[in-house]
Design an enzyme around this catalytic site. Structure first.
Site, short mmCIF file in Angstrom:
data_model
loop_
_atom_site.label_atom_id
_atom_site.label_comp_id
_atom_site.label_asym_id
_atom_site.label_seq_id
_atom_site.Cartn_x
_atom_site.Cartn_y
_atom_site.Cartn_z
N LYS A 93 -1.74 -1.21 -4.22
CA LYS A 93 -2.66 0.04 -4.06
C LYS A 93 -1.77 1.06 -4.15
O LYS A 93 -1.19 1.45 -3.18
CB LYS A 93 -3.34 -0.21 -2.59
CG LYS A 93 -4.33 0.98 -2.42
CD LYS A 93 -5.01 0.84 -1.05
CE LYS A 93 -6.24 2.01 -0.89
NZ LYS A 93 -6.77 2.05 0.23
N TYR B 9 1.00 -1.15 -0.11
CA TYR B 9 -0.13 -0.14 -0.21
C TYR B 9 1.05 1.32 0.06
O TYR B 9 1.67 1.55 0.90
CB TYR B 9 -0.89 -0.03 1.22
CG TYR B 9 -1.94 0.97 1.29
CD1 TYR B 9 -2.18 1.98 0.46
CD2 TYR B 9 -2.53 1.05 2.51
CE1 TYR B 9 -2.94 3.16 0.58
CE2 TYR B 9 -3.61 2.04 2.83
CZ TYR B 9 -3.89 2.87 1.51
OH TYR B 9 -4.83 3.81 1.92
N ILE C 172 -10.47 1.50 -4.74
CA ILE C 172 -10.87 1.14 -3.34
C ILE C 172 -11.57 2.43 -3.00
O ILE C 172 -10.91 3.40 -2.95
CB ILE C 172 -9.95 0.85 -2.30
CG1 ILE C 172 -9.47 -0.79 -2.49
CG2 ILE C 172 -10.52 0.79 -0.71
CD1 ILE C 172 -8.35 -1.12 -1.68
#
Length: 318
Positions: free
Chosen positions: A180, A151, A221
């Site tokens: 991400k 991430y 997301i």
């Protein structure tokens, strides 16, 4: 569970209620109910959310104890299993050894993929130290049978973003299933995709969903998608089909709210908007985070109304 990253996934809110003593506690039933409502919503093309993100920034993660967090994720795993989607949650630690223990705990409550944040250290780690941190998390994931998602979130980490070189090295580790990228600068996504067209990259900021898709992201997301799931899923359908004009119309309609996703008080702002949407203003204001001023409350309310009016015109209110 095999994860399909070609889609959008809601980072669901953790709903709270007042206990008999007057303190706030997790409302597991309402949290499950709202998560299920989001997952069952379909876009105009018939697709749905492709995963469920629990106990993230929007899920009050910074304020929950380890016990609270694990209980919350265990309850959300029931919803994820019912709708046959992966449960994703984050992990961050000061050391790689501590990180491994956190991953093991998340797996026990049903998390399928771990979003691994950079280490929480005062000194900025070198690329070598960073790689070792992620490599051990990948090895732990392999042992316990889950996958990880590095991430890249410099704001949350408190220091510079992960380099594209490091991200590319991490992306080829066997249990790294996706990356991400939380930034409004989508050029990093395009750079990564040019190096490896098979990479699965999820955007983490609602304002750049369409731009991230143009750069090569396979999905995202979303926080705003919890409030307007039909719009969020439909926008991703258009992105996948290359119908950029249609996708951009939805992005523009959502922009008054999406803007809040990139603000420091994104939890408080978007949770309140969710409360307005569900006719539960008091519930939307219940948070372990900061209390909103009246001016902030009025601003969020106006932004919500504007987005709703625009989405009605596009027939995207579920």
């Amino acid at each position: 569970m095999k994860c399909n990253w070609d889609g959008v996934m809601p980072a669901v809110f953790t709903w709270l209620k007042e206990s008999k003593s007057g303190t706030l506690e997790i409302d597991f039933d309402e949290t499950q109910k709202q998560a299920a409502g989001i997952l069952k919503t379909q876009g105009k093309g018939g697709s749905s959310m492709s995963g469920l993100v629990g106990s993230g920034t929007l899920g009050e993660n910074s304020y929950l104890s380890t016990k609270q967090r694990l209980l919350l994720l265990k309850s959300l795993s029931e919803v994820a299993q019912e709708y046959n989607v992966p449960l994703i949650s984050g992990a961050s630690a000061e050391t790689k050894e501590e990180l491994s223990k956190i991953i093991e705990g998340l797996v026990k409550v049903g998390v399928n993929t771990i979003m691994v944040m950079p280490p929480k250290t005062k000194a900025i780690p070198s690329d070598k130290e960073m790689y070792e941190y992620y490599a051990l998390s990948e090895a732990t994931a392999k042992e316990v049978g889950v996958t990880i998602m590095p991430y890249n979130n410099p704001d949350a980490a408190g220091y510079h973003a992960l380099s594209t070189d490091l991200l590319l090295r991490l992306s080829v580790l066997p249990k790294v299933t996706a990356l991400k990228i939380s930034t409004i600068d989508v050029s990093i996504i395009e750079t990564l995709i040019l190096e490896n067209k098979d990479l699965k990259i999820l955007a983490g900021v609602d304002t750049v969903t369409v731009h991230a898709g143009l750069a090569g992201a396979c999905g995202g997301i979303t926080g705003v998608g919890c409030i307007f799931p039909k719009a969020s899923v439909t926008m991703q359908e258009y992105v996948v089909n290359g119908e950029w004009n249609k996708a951009n119309k939805i992005s523009q309609a959502l922009n008054s709210l999406s803007y809040l996703d990139a603000q420091p008080l994104l939890l408080e702002y978007l949770k309140f908007a969710m409360g307005i949407h569900h006719n539960d203003v008091a519930g939307g204001l219940r948070t372990f985070g900061k209390k909103l001023t009246q001016q902030q409350i009025d601003d969020v309310h106006a932004r919500y109304i504007l987005a709703k009016e625009r989405l009605k015109v596009l027939d995207l209110i579920s």
